[in-house]
Design a protein around this motif. Structure first.
Motif, PDB file in Angstrom:
ATOM      1  N   GLY A 112       6.899  -0.679  -4.228  1.00  0.00           N
ATOM      2  CA  GLY A 112       5.515  -1.103  -4.361  1.00  0.00           C
ATOM      3  C   GLY A 112       4.648  -0.360  -3.372  1.00  0.00           C
ATOM      4  N   LEU A 113       3.654   0.357  -3.882  1.00  0.00           N
ATOM      5  CA  LEU A 113       2.770   1.164  -3.041  1.00  0.00           C
ATOM      6  C   LEU A 113       1.457   0.463  -2.714  1.00  0.00           C
ATOM      7  N   GLY A 114       1.355  -0.796  -3.149  1.00  0.00           N
ATOM      8  CA  GLY A 114       0.150  -1.548  -2.835  1.00  0.00           C
ATOM      9  C   GLY A 114      -0.983  -1.248  -3.794  1.00  0.00           C
ATOM     10  N   SER A 115      -2.185  -1.166  -3.257  1.00  0.00           N
ATOM     11  CA  SER A 115      -3.383  -1.026  -4.080  1.00  0.00           C
ATOM     12  C   SER A 115      -4.477  -0.391  -3.242  1.00  0.00           C
TER      13      SER A 115
ATOM     14  N   ARG B  50      -2.282  11.169  -0.426  1.00  0.00           N
ATOM     15  CA  ARG B  50      -1.439  11.061   0.764  1.00  0.00           C
ATOM     16  C   ARG B  50      -0.211  10.198   0.500  1.00  0.00           C
ATOM     17  N   ARG B  51      -0.409   9.064  -0.154  1.00  0.00           N
ATOM     18  CA  ARG B  51       0.700   8.142  -0.412  1.00  0.00           C
ATOM     19  C   ARG B  51       1.682   8.749  -1.408  1.00  0.00           C
TER      20      ARG B  51
ATOM     21  N   GLU C 145      -4.661   2.767   5.282  1.00  0.00           N
ATOM     22  CA  GLU C 145      -3.811   3.233   6.375  1.00  0.00           C
ATOM     23  C   GLU C 145      -2.636   2.276   6.594  1.00  0.00           C
ATOM     24  N   MET C 146      -2.927   0.975   6.523  1.00  0.00           N
ATOM     25  CA  MET C 146      -1.860  -0.019   6.657  1.00  0.00           C
ATOM     26  C   MET C 146      -0.835   0.132   5.545  1.00  0.00           C
ATOM     27  N   GLN C 147      -1.292   0.305   4.325  1.00  0.00           N
ATOM     28  CA  GLN C 147      -0.363   0.389   3.203  1.00  0.00           C
ATOM     29  C   GLN C 147       0.458   1.679   3.248  1.00  0.00           C
ATOM     30  N   TYR C 148      -0.147   2.757   3.714  1.00  0.00           N
ATOM     31  CA  TYR C 148       0.608   4.000   3.881  1.00  0.00           C
ATOM     32  C   TYR C 148       1.754   3.791   4.874  1.00  0.00           C
ATOM     33  N   LYS C 149       1.459   3.138   5.999  1.00  0.00           N
ATOM     34  CA  LYS C 149       2.480   2.905   7.012  1.00  0.00           C
ATOM     35  C   LYS C 149       3.579   1.982   6.493  1.00  0.00           C
ATOM     36  N   CYS C 150       3.218   1.039   5.631  1.00  0.00           N
ATOM     37  CA  CYS C 150       4.230   0.170   5.023  1.00  0.00           C
ATOM     38  C   CYS C 150       5.197   0.984   4.165  1.00  0.00           C
ATOM     39  N   ALA C 151       4.644   1.864   3.328  1.00  0.00           N
ATOM     40  CA  ALA C 151       5.477   2.710   2.469  1.00  0.00           C
ATOM     41  C   ALA C 151       6.325   3.659   3.309  1.00  0.00           C
ATOM     42  N   GLU C 152       5.722   4.227   4.352  1.00  0.00           N
ATOM     43  CA  GLU C 152       6.432   5.161   5.231  1.00  0.00           C
ATOM     44  C   GLU C 152       7.611   4.481   5.907  1.00  0.00           C
TER      45      GLU C 152
ATOM     46  N   GLY D 145      15.848   4.798   4.300  1.00  0.00           N
ATOM     47  CA  GLY D 145      16.831   5.434   3.436  1.00  0.00           C
ATOM     48  C   GLY D 145      16.960   4.766   2.076  1.00  0.00           C
ATOM     49  N   ALA D 146      16.234   3.671   1.865  1.00  0.00           N
ATOM     50  CA  ALA D 146      16.252   3.008   0.555  1.00  0.00           C
ATOM     51  C   ALA D 146      15.718   3.955  -0.506  1.00  0.00           C
ATOM     52  N   GLN D 147      16.411   4.017  -1.644  1.00  0.00           N
ATOM     53  CA  GLN D 147      16.056   4.962  -2.714  1.00  0.00           C
ATOM     54  C   GLN D 147      15.504   4.198  -3.921  1.00  0.00           C
ATOM     55  N   PHE D 148      14.396   4.708  -4.457  1.00  0.00           N
ATOM     56  CA  PHE D 148      13.713   4.042  -5.563  1.00  0.00           C
ATOM     57  C   PHE D 148      13.534   5.010  -6.725  1.00  0.00           C
TER      58      PHE D 148
END
Length: 373
Positions: free
Chosen positions: A165-168, A251-252, A203-210, A216-219
């Motif tokens: 989930g990449l957010g919104s 960026r995401r 910025e918060m959501q980018y850091k969550c995804a990062e 190492g979780a693969q999606f």
């Protein structure tokens, strides 16, 4: 082949043994109806609404579905902490004025299943943003469970597609501000403030995804929830949307590409035509659920305009499943035409709603599997 292999192969223009029967979940009220009609148990109706749950997979087998699309693993990409949900007032007719977790005041009538009306909202100016919201839009490690993601590759279901989930980028902002509040902030109040809100949240959501991908979780795909359109088009100017949001998608999505994720799905209801260019140019390549609504097919004209780089999951008018076999057959024939273009997986164009006929859903799921690829 597994449902995961079929879906990923089709979206990469590779061969598959057959078309997967894919859906987008159910309204809870429909599950209650089916239980009352004797199609499923009351216990299953209580549990099968959660996407990717064991109960939903059990119901999928009964119907004939292969999987649900859009099932993604999400960490806490919303406000943190949420506001306390509380009833502010109960009106004579039983309607309640409720402050939600986003700080929006809604009018909710108990027992009525619909989108609540927005009565008021807290995020109106710079002062309210700094006082109530900025600290709730920051990245903190408590937003996710490191241990869960470190063991994800071993414990996940490898037979179905699962995304991150990449957010919104804008949909959550619309929820927090309301459509009315968002419009005032963009056009009448403080353009710089609105850009600050979007950038802070992104910025918060980018850091969550990062942080998630770094475990190492693969999606199998990345997935956004956006819901920033309605029956006449976007809820904001496409030019402003592009100016504020394009850089954050880029960026995401580049982060996803770095970790080998090349399928990026986005859930936006309504007429999306004027925003597709921004999404596609910045790494989103799968439209979902491609609502049909009163405006008709959106995928075929979009594919003709943007070419094979644009992929799709959805596009089937789910209202046919409330009618009769003739209506369902007509939709299946339309799905065959769309599927013949490649890079497209038929799926009802949103969650199945009350009044949907159980036997027609079973019929549809079986017939979709017969589409030649």
């Amino acid at each position: 082949m597994t449902a995961r292999e079929r879906c990923l192969n089709i979206l990469h223009y590779r061969s598959a043994d057959r078309m997967p029967a894919v859906h987008f979940g159910y309204w809870r009220e429909l599950l209650d109806e089916w239980a009352e009609q004797g199609h499923i148990s009351q216990e299953l109706a209580q549990k099968a609404g959660a996407d990717g749950s064991d109960a939903q997979k059990e119901l999928d087998k009964i119907i004939g579905w292969d999987c649900v699309w859009g099932h993604s693993v999400n960490i806490h990409t919303g406000l943190y902490p949420y506001f306390e949900r509380k009833i502010l007032e109960t009106l004579p007719d039983g309607t309640q004025r409720v402050q939600t977790g986003t700080g929006v005041i809604e009018r909710i009538k108990p027992g009525i299943a619909s989108i609540p009306s927005e009565d008021d909202y807290l995020l109106k100016d710079r002062e309210s943003f700094e006082k109530y919201y900025r600290f709730r839009m920051q990245y903190v490690p408590e937003r996710y469970n490191t241990t869960y993601f470190e063991t994800f590759n071993e414990t996940r279901d490898k037979t179905v597609p699962i995304g991150i989930g990449l957010g919104s980028v804008m949909g959550h902002i619309r929820d927090i501000c309301t459509v009315v509040g968002m419009s005032y902030l963009m056009y009448d109040e403080d353009e710089d403030l609105f850009a600050d809100i979007v950038d802070t949240y992104a910025e918060m959501q980018y850091k969550c995804a990062e942080a998630t991908l770094a475990t190492g979780a693969q999606f199998d795909f990345g997935h956004y929830w956006e819901d920033i359109c309605f029956k006449n088009g976007p809820l904001l100017s496409p030019e402003i949307f592009d100016e504020l949001c394009a850089k954050h998608y880029k960026r995401r999505n580049e982060l996803c590409h770095k970790y080998g994720i090349d399928i990026i799905s986005l859930d936006c209801d309504g007429v999306t035509e004027k925003l597709i260019g921004t999404w596609l140019e910045n790494g989103v390549n799968v439209l979902f659920p491609i609502e049909v609504g009163v405006w008709g097919d959106q995928f075929e004209p979009a594919r003709k305009k943007y070419g094979e780089s644009l992929l799709g999951v959805g596009g089937m008018d789910k209202t046919a499943l409330r009618k009769d076999k003739k209506a369902v057959d007509a939709e299946i024939e339309r799905m065959k035409r769309l599927a013949s273009m490649g890079g497209f997986i038929p799926c009802p164009d949103h969650r199945l709603m009350p009044g949907t006929k159980f036997e027609l859903v079973q019929y549809y799921a079986e017939e979709i599997k017969k589409i030649k690829i």
